[in-house]
Design a protein around this motif. Structure first.
Motif, PDB file in Angstrom:
ATOM      1  N   TYR A 105      -4.670   4.404  11.581  1.00 54.86           N
ATOM      2  CA  TYR A 105      -5.537   3.376  12.146  1.00 54.86           C
ATOM      3  C   TYR A 105      -5.514   2.081  11.331  1.00 54.86           C
ATOM      4  CZ  TYR A 105      -8.424   5.616   8.575  1.00 54.86           C
ATOM      5  OH  TYR A 105      -8.864   6.163   7.401  1.00 54.86           O
ATOM      6  N   MET A 113      -0.326   4.184   0.976  1.00 54.56           N
ATOM      7  CA  MET A 113      -0.817   5.061   2.035  1.00 54.56           C
ATOM      8  C   MET A 113      -0.178   4.625   3.367  1.00 54.56           C
ATOM      9  SD  MET A 113      -3.121   7.179   0.731  1.00 54.56           S
ATOM     10  CE  MET A 113      -4.166   7.347  -0.705  1.00 54.56           C
ATOM     11  N   SER A 114      -0.500   5.346   4.437  1.00 52.05           N
ATOM     12  CA  SER A 114       0.024   4.964   5.762  1.00 52.05           C
ATOM     13  C   SER A 114      -0.946   5.474   6.832  1.00 52.05           C
ATOM     14  CB  SER A 114       1.425   5.532   5.983  1.00 52.05           C
ATOM     15  OG  SER A 114       1.401   6.939   5.805  1.00 52.05           O
ATOM     16  N   THR A 166      -4.274  -3.490   8.802  1.00 53.86           N
ATOM     17  CA  THR A 166      -3.571  -4.500   7.995  1.00 53.86           C
ATOM     18  C   THR A 166      -2.171  -3.990   7.641  1.00 53.86           C
ATOM     19  OG1 THR A 166      -4.598  -3.617   5.989  1.00 53.86           O
ATOM     20  CG2 THR A 166      -5.650  -5.542   7.021  1.00 53.86           C
ATOM     21  N   GLY A 216      -6.872  -5.254   0.527  1.00 51.79           N
ATOM     22  CA  GLY A 216      -5.439  -5.078   0.715  1.00 51.79           C
ATOM     23  C   GLY A 216      -5.145  -4.691   2.152  1.00 51.79           C
ATOM     24  N   GLY A 217      -4.040  -3.894   2.260  1.00 55.43           N
ATOM     25  CA  GLY A 217      -3.282  -3.195   1.234  1.00 55.43           C
ATOM     26  C   GLY A 217      -4.146  -2.455   0.216  1.00 55.43           C
ATOM     27  N   CYS A 241       0.858  -1.186   0.000  1.00 55.72           N
ATOM     28  CA  CYS A 241       0.000   0.000   0.000  1.00 55.72           C
ATOM     29  C   CYS A 241       0.893   1.233   0.000  1.00 55.72           C
ATOM     30  CB  CYS A 241      -0.928   0.027   1.218  1.00 55.72           C
ATOM     31  SG  CYS A 241      -2.134   1.382   1.143  1.00 55.72           S
ATOM     32  N   TRP A 273       2.120  -3.725   4.453  1.00 54.63           N
ATOM     33  CA  TRP A 273       2.927  -2.657   3.840  1.00 54.63           C
ATOM     34  C   TRP A 273       3.990  -2.031   4.746  1.00 54.63           C
ATOM     35  CZ3 TRP A 273       2.627   1.952   6.471  1.00 54.63           C
ATOM     36  CH2 TRP A 273       1.505   2.132   7.295  1.00 54.63           C
TER      37      TRP A 273
HETATM   38  S1  SF4 Z   1      -4.302  -0.678   3.653  1.00 55.35           S
HETATM   39 FE1  SF4 Z   1      -6.006   0.816   3.676  1.00 55.35          FE
HETATM   40  S2  SF4 Z   1      -6.088   1.529   5.827  1.00 55.35           S
HETATM   41 FE2  SF4 Z   1      -4.088   0.511   5.524  1.00 55.35          FE
HETATM   42  S3  SF4 Z   1      -2.662   2.174   4.969  1.00 55.35           S
HETATM   43 FE3  SF4 Z   1      -3.468   1.308   3.048  1.00 55.35          FE
HETATM   44  S4  SF4 Z   1      -5.239   2.620   2.542  1.00 55.35           S
HETATM   45 FE4  SF4 Z   1      -4.764   2.967   4.714  1.00 55.35          FE
END
Ligand code: SF4
Length: 225
Positions: free
Chosen positions: A35, A31-32, A38, A77-78, A29, A42
Motif C-alpha cells: 500500500y 521495505m516494499s 511514496t 521517506g522512504g 527504502c 524506492w
Molecule cells: S516508504 Fe514506508 S510504506 Fe513505503 S515501502 Fe517504505 S516502509 Fe513501506
C-alpha cells in the motif's frame, strides 16, 4: 538523497494532527509495502528514481526548512534511517533554529545515540501482514526495542480494517508499546472516512488512539501537501 521538501503545510497524521509543519522526504527504502503511497522514493520497477531524487547539502535542506517558518519539521521517506548520519546533522541544525523535529520510520533500523539526541519524537510505524511482506522482513526486534529505549517513540499502525487490530494487540503485548495510534490505510477521502468509521469504536475499546489522514481528506493523493 532528497526526494522532496515541501510546506508549510499541516501534519496530517498522529499526535500533532493539524499542526503547521515543513516536510523533508528522503529517498530510498528497504521495505516494499503493497500500500506504499511514496513508491517513487524506492521502486525502480515502476519509476525512474532519478526523476524523483536529488543530492543536496544538509545545509541547503536546513535553510529551506527554516525559511518555511513552520516551527516544526517532519523528516519522512522512504526510510529516513537509511541516511541517519545526515538526518542527525539536519535535525541538529533545525533544533538550533528552534524547530521541533519529528522522524517517521518503519522501526526496522535502530537509531543512533546522535540521532536520538536531536529528535523530539519518532513516529514509528511497524508493518503488519497486510503490507505483503514476511514477518522476518518487517519485524526487527532489536530495532523496536531501541526505539522503546529512546522514550521518544509513538507507535502508528496502518490498518486496512478491524481484522488488523488483533495483530496490533500482539505487537503491543510483545513489546509493551505505548502510546498506540491506528491510522486507516487509503489515499482517497472516501476510503479514509469509511475505514475511520469502521475502526473508531474498536480502537477506542482497546485503549488506543485513532488518527485519520487529514491531508488526504483535504487534498486527496496530491503530492507535496
Ligand atoms: S516508504 Fe514506508 S510504506 Fe513505503 S515501502 Fe517504505 S516502509 Fe513501506
Amino acid at each position: 538523497m532528497i526526494s522532496e521538501i515541501f510546506g508549510p503545510t499541516i501534519q496530517g497524521e498522529g499526535t500533532l494532527l493539524g499542526r503547521r509543519t515543513m516536510f523533508v522526504r528522503l529517498s530510498g527504502c528497504h521495505m516494499s509495502c503493497l500500500y506504499c503511497d511514496t513508491a517513487y522514493t524506492w521502486d525502480s520497477t515502476r519509476f525512474n528514481l532519478d526523476d524523483f531524487r536529488e543530492v543536496l547539502p544538509v545545509s541547503d535542506v536546513a535553510e529551506k526548512v527554516l525559511a518555511g517558518s513552520a516551527g516544526m519539521a517532519v523528516i519522512t521517506g522512504g526510510e529516513p534511517l537509511r541516511q541517519q548520519g545526515a538526518v542527525a546533522d539536519l535535525a541538529g541544525r533545525l533544533r538550533a533554529g528552534k524547530v521541533r523535529v519529528e522522524v517517521e520510520t518503519s522501526g526496522s533500523i535502530a537509531p543512533t545515540a546522535a540521532l536520538v539526541s536531536v529528535v523530539d519524537q519518532f513516529n514509528v510505524s511497524p508493518k503488519l501482514a497486510a503490507s505483503g511482506m514476511t514477518e522476518r522482513r518487517r519485524r526487527r526486534d532489536p530495532a523496536v526495542n531501541a526505539f522503546l529505549a529512546t522514550g521518544k517513540a509513538v507507535w502508528k499502525f496502518v490498518a486496512v480494517g478491524v481484522e488488523d487490530l488483533d495483530e496490533i494487540a500482539e505487537w503491543e503485548a510483545r513489546f509493551g508499546l505505548a502510546p498506540i495510534w491506528v491510522m486507516p490505510e487509503g489515499t482517497d477521502a472516501d476510503t479514509i472516512l469509511r475505514r475511520s468509521r469502521e475502526l473508531a469504536d474498536p480502537v477506542i475499546a482497546r485503549g488506543w488512539n485513532l488518527t485519520p489522514r487529514l491531508h488526504v481528506l483535504l487534498w486527496g493523493d496530491e503530492r507535496g501537501r
